[in-house]
Design a protein around this motif. Structure first.
Motif, mmCIF file in Angstrom:
data_model
loop_
_atom_site.group_PDB
_atom_site.id
_atom_site.type_symbol
_atom_site.label_atom_id
_atom_site.label_comp_id
_atom_site.label_asym_id
_atom_site.label_seq_id
_atom_site.Cartn_x
_atom_site.Cartn_y
_atom_site.Cartn_z
ATOM 1 N N ARG A 2 0.854 -1.187 0.000
ATOM 2 C CA ARG A 2 0.000 0.000 0.000
ATOM 3 C C ARG A 2 0.892 1.241 0.000
ATOM 4 O O ARG A 2 1.401 1.645 1.038
ATOM 5 C CB ARG A 2 -0.900 0.005 1.234
ATOM 6 C CG ARG A 2 -1.813 -1.215 1.380
ATOM 7 C CD ARG A 2 -2.711 -1.044 2.592
ATOM 8 N NE ARG A 2 -3.480 -2.250 2.858
ATOM 9 C CZ ARG A 2 -3.100 -3.217 3.695
ATOM 10 N NH1 ARG A 2 -1.935 -3.085 4.359
ATOM 11 N NH2 ARG A 2 -3.834 -4.280 3.889
ATOM 12 N N LEU A 3 1.071 1.832 -1.157
ATOM 13 C CA LEU A 3 1.960 2.989 -1.268
ATOM 14 C C LEU A 3 1.225 4.254 -1.704
ATOM 15 O O LEU A 3 1.866 5.285 -1.908
ATOM 16 C CB LEU A 3 3.085 2.681 -2.260
ATOM 17 C CG LEU A 3 4.028 1.529 -1.871
ATOM 18 C CD1 LEU A 3 5.055 1.287 -2.973
ATOM 19 C CD2 LEU A 3 4.729 1.818 -0.547
ATOM 20 N N ALA A 222 11.084 -2.780 7.155
ATOM 21 C CA ALA A 222 9.733 -3.221 6.818
ATOM 22 C C ALA A 222 8.834 -3.222 8.049
ATOM 23 O O ALA A 222 7.675 -2.792 7.988
ATOM 24 C CB ALA A 222 9.779 -4.613 6.181
ATOM 25 N N ALA A 223 9.362 -3.700 9.175
ATOM 26 C CA ALA A 223 8.566 -3.762 10.398
ATOM 27 C C ALA A 223 8.147 -2.372 10.856
ATOM 28 O O ALA A 223 6.983 -2.131 11.210
ATOM 29 C CB ALA A 223 9.370 -4.464 11.497
ATOM 30 N N ARG A 224 9.088 -1.444 10.858
ATOM 31 C CA ARG A 224 8.801 -0.100 11.356
ATOM 32 C C ARG A 224 7.919 0.682 10.385
ATOM 33 O O ARG A 224 7.018 1.420 10.809
ATOM 34 C CB ARG A 224 10.109 0.643 11.621
ATOM 35 C CG ARG A 224 10.829 0.135 12.870
ATOM 36 C CD ARG A 224 12.175 0.820 13.075
ATOM 37 N NE ARG A 224 12.742 0.480 14.361
ATOM 38 C CZ ARG A 224 12.835 1.301 15.407
ATOM 39 N NH1 ARG A 224 12.398 2.544 15.298
ATOM 40 N NH2 ARG A 224 13.369 0.908 16.542
ATOM 41 N N ALA A 225 8.178 0.540 9.094
ATOM 42 C CA ALA A 225 7.355 1.236 8.109
ATOM 43 C C ALA A 225 5.915 0.736 8.167
ATOM 44 O O ALA A 225 4.969 1.519 8.060
ATOM 45 C CB ALA A 225 7.931 1.046 6.709
ATOM 46 N N ASN A 226 5.746 -0.558 8.360
ATOM 47 C CA ASN A 226 4.395 -1.119 8.428
ATOM 48 C C ASN A 226 3.685 -0.697 9.700
ATOM 49 O O ASN A 226 2.488 -0.408 9.696
ATOM 50 C CB ASN A 226 4.446 -2.640 8.330
ATOM 51 C CG ASN A 226 3.074 -3.246 8.139
ATOM 52 O OD1 ASN A 226 2.348 -2.873 7.213
ATOM 53 N ND2 ASN A 226 2.707 -4.169 9.017
ATOM 54 N N ALA A 227 4.416 -0.669 10.824
ATOM 55 C CA ALA A 227 3.810 -0.245 12.079
ATOM 56 C C ALA A 227 3.351 1.206 12.010
ATOM 57 O O ALA A 227 2.326 1.584 12.599
ATOM 58 C CB ALA A 227 4.810 -0.425 13.222
ATOM 59 N N LEU A 232 2.091 -2.968 4.322
ATOM 60 C CA LEU A 232 2.151 -4.355 3.869
ATOM 61 C C LEU A 232 0.764 -4.953 3.680
ATOM 62 O O LEU A 232 -0.141 -4.745 4.496
ATOM 63 C CB LEU A 232 2.948 -5.213 4.855
ATOM 64 C CG LEU A 232 4.410 -4.831 5.047
ATOM 65 C CD1 LEU A 232 5.097 -5.824 5.984
ATOM 66 C CD2 LEU A 232 5.145 -4.774 3.710
ATOM 67 N N GLU A 233 0.619 -5.696 2.597
ATOM 68 C CA GLU A 233 -0.618 -6.407 2.316
ATOM 69 C C GLU A 233 -0.378 -7.906 2.448
ATOM 70 O O GLU A 233 0.758 -8.369 2.573
ATOM 71 C CB GLU A 233 -1.089 -6.085 0.892
ATOM 72 C CG GLU A 233 -1.409 -4.626 0.668
ATOM 73 C CD GLU A 233 -1.837 -4.351 -0.758
ATOM 74 O OE1 GLU A 233 -2.995 -3.931 -0.951
ATOM 75 O OE2 GLU A 233 -1.023 -4.555 -1.674
ATOM 76 N N GLN A 234 -1.449 -8.662 2.400
ATOM 77 C CA GLN A 234 -1.332 -10.114 2.492
ATOM 78 C C GLN A 234 -0.460 -10.637 1.351
ATOM 79 O O GLN A 234 -0.642 -10.260 0.193
ATOM 80 C CB GLN A 234 -2.719 -10.760 2.417
ATOM 81 C CG GLN A 234 -2.691 -12.277 2.595
ATOM 82 C CD GLN A 234 -4.091 -12.871 2.629
ATOM 83 O OE1 GLN A 234 -5.071 -12.161 2.472
ATOM 84 N NE2 GLN A 234 -4.178 -14.167 2.840
ATOM 85 N N GLY A 235 0.486 -11.462 1.685
ATOM 86 C CA GLY A 235 1.383 -12.046 0.692
ATOM 87 C C GLY A 235 2.701 -11.311 0.557
ATOM 88 O O GLY A 235 3.658 -11.859 -0.009
ATOM 89 N N ASP A 236 2.794 -10.086 1.064
ATOM 90 C CA ASP A 236 4.031 -9.318 0.924
ATOM 91 C C ASP A 236 5.190 -9.971 1.661
ATOM 92 O O ASP A 236 6.307 -10.066 1.130
ATOM 93 C CB ASP A 236 3.837 -7.882 1.430
ATOM 94 C CG ASP A 236 3.083 -7.007 0.439
ATOM 95 O OD1 ASP A 236 2.979 -7.412 -0.732
ATOM 96 O OD2 ASP A 236 2.606 -5.931 0.840
ATOM 97 N N ILE A 237 4.944 -10.391 2.882
ATOM 98 C CA ILE A 237 6.028 -10.992 3.669
ATOM 99 C C ILE A 237 6.551 -12.250 2.979
ATOM 100 O O ILE A 237 7.761 -12.494 2.923
ATOM 101 C CB ILE A 237 5.560 -11.294 5.094
ATOM 102 C CG1 ILE A 237 5.297 -9.976 5.845
ATOM 103 C CG2 ILE A 237 6.607 -12.135 5.844
ATOM 104 C CD1 ILE A 237 4.769 -10.155 7.240
#
Length: 297
Positions: A2-3, A222-227, A232-237
């Motif tokens: 999600r950008l 990735a963790a901090r940007a998502n928090a 992040l969407e489903q499947g990104d990880i």
């Protein structure tokens, strides 16, 4: 990912169409490994990609290049793509996100984060570490503090490496930014000094720890940007984990020569790369990325 609405970094230097040229396909480089193998192994390189080429030496550390923007451009101004260039916009958004995250991390530690510049080019360009070529994949040059990416590499990731998706591409950028973080913290300099005093096997082992730490830093981003922004969407990880696994030294060597030689690893095995990326992603804490103090990788 999600950008929508995410800001674009102004630190993108677009050299596409500014004098570079594209070679036709992947050509063999060095002795023993083909060009594709070198390209894959060089993914997420820490310093100069030519350290991977048998019989070649890295570019002289004193080499300098003209870092002025091309005529008629300003820093960060596009040269290759137009204002509706989605690939460039994606890169600029991911770079902007890493800037926000690492500025915050450094500020909390009482330090100041200096943004790197990300250079987009086609085929070939000059870097502070020597000539950058598309065949060696993305890399970071500590001498000019710039990341170099030929966007055609993302196509190679999807078609030849089996690592598609936006988050896999974001992982590439975040890993190279991780090397910039190492450079600012003095990690790259200390490792370079150590590597000059040890044999090839120990030098390779040090390189593995550098690369795995950059994987971990990518996970922290990735963790901090998502928090903070829920990007992040489903499947990104899963895409990120797949990309980390795809560029493990064991997997790449088996692909290129049919067997793996652990003592020659410079980036870590697939399992190690996934493990350290996951560690950063789950913790969001750069203190958990101490690959140099870890007894087991």
């Amino acid at each position: 990912m999600r950008l929508e609405g995410e800001r674009e970094s102004g630190n993108v230097e677009d050299r596409r169409g500014a004098g570079g040229f594209s070679r036709g396909g992947i050509v063999p480089i060095g002795g023993g490994l083909g060009g594709l193998a070198i390209l894959l192994i060089a993914l997420f390189l820490g310093v100069d990609p030519r350290v991977l080429l048998p019989g070649d030496e890295p570019a002289p550390q004193t080499q300098q290049v003209d870092r002025r923007a091309p005529p008629g451009s300003a820093p960060g101004q596009q040269q290759g793509g137009g204002t509706e260039d989605p690939a460039r916009r994606f890169v600029a958004q991911i770079l902007g996100s890493t800037e926000d995250v690492w500025k915050d991390v450094f500020r909390q530690a009482g330090r100041q984060y200096r943004d790197p510049t990300l250079v987009l080019y086609s085929g070939m360009t000059q870097s502070g570490c020597g000539t950058a070529q598309a065949q060696v994949g993305p890399f970071y040059c500590p001498l000019d503090q710039k990341l170099y990416i030929d966007l055609g590499f993302f196509r190679e990731m999807q078609e030849r490496l089996g690592a598609p998706g936006d988050f896999a591409r974001a992982y590439v950028i975040a890993h190279e930014v991780g090397h910039h973080v190492q450079n600012q913290l003095g990690t790259l300099q200390r490792v370079d000094e150590l590597r000059q005093r040890v044999d090839r096997a120990d030098s390779n082992a040090l390189s593995v720890r550098v690369e795995l730490q950059a994987d971990c830093y990518a996970g922290v981003w990735a963790a901090r940007a998502n928090a903070e922004r829920n990007i992040l969407e489903q499947g990104d990880i899963e895409q990120g984990m797949n990309a980390a696994s795809a560029v493990g030294d064991d997997r790449l060597q088996r692909r290129s020569q049919g067997y793996a030689v652990p003592e020659s690893f410079t980036h870590g095995s697939s399992a190690q790369r996934v493990n350290w990326f996951r560690r950063g992603l789950q913790s969001g804490d750069p203190r958990q990325c101490d690959t140099f103090g870890a007894q087991s990788l």
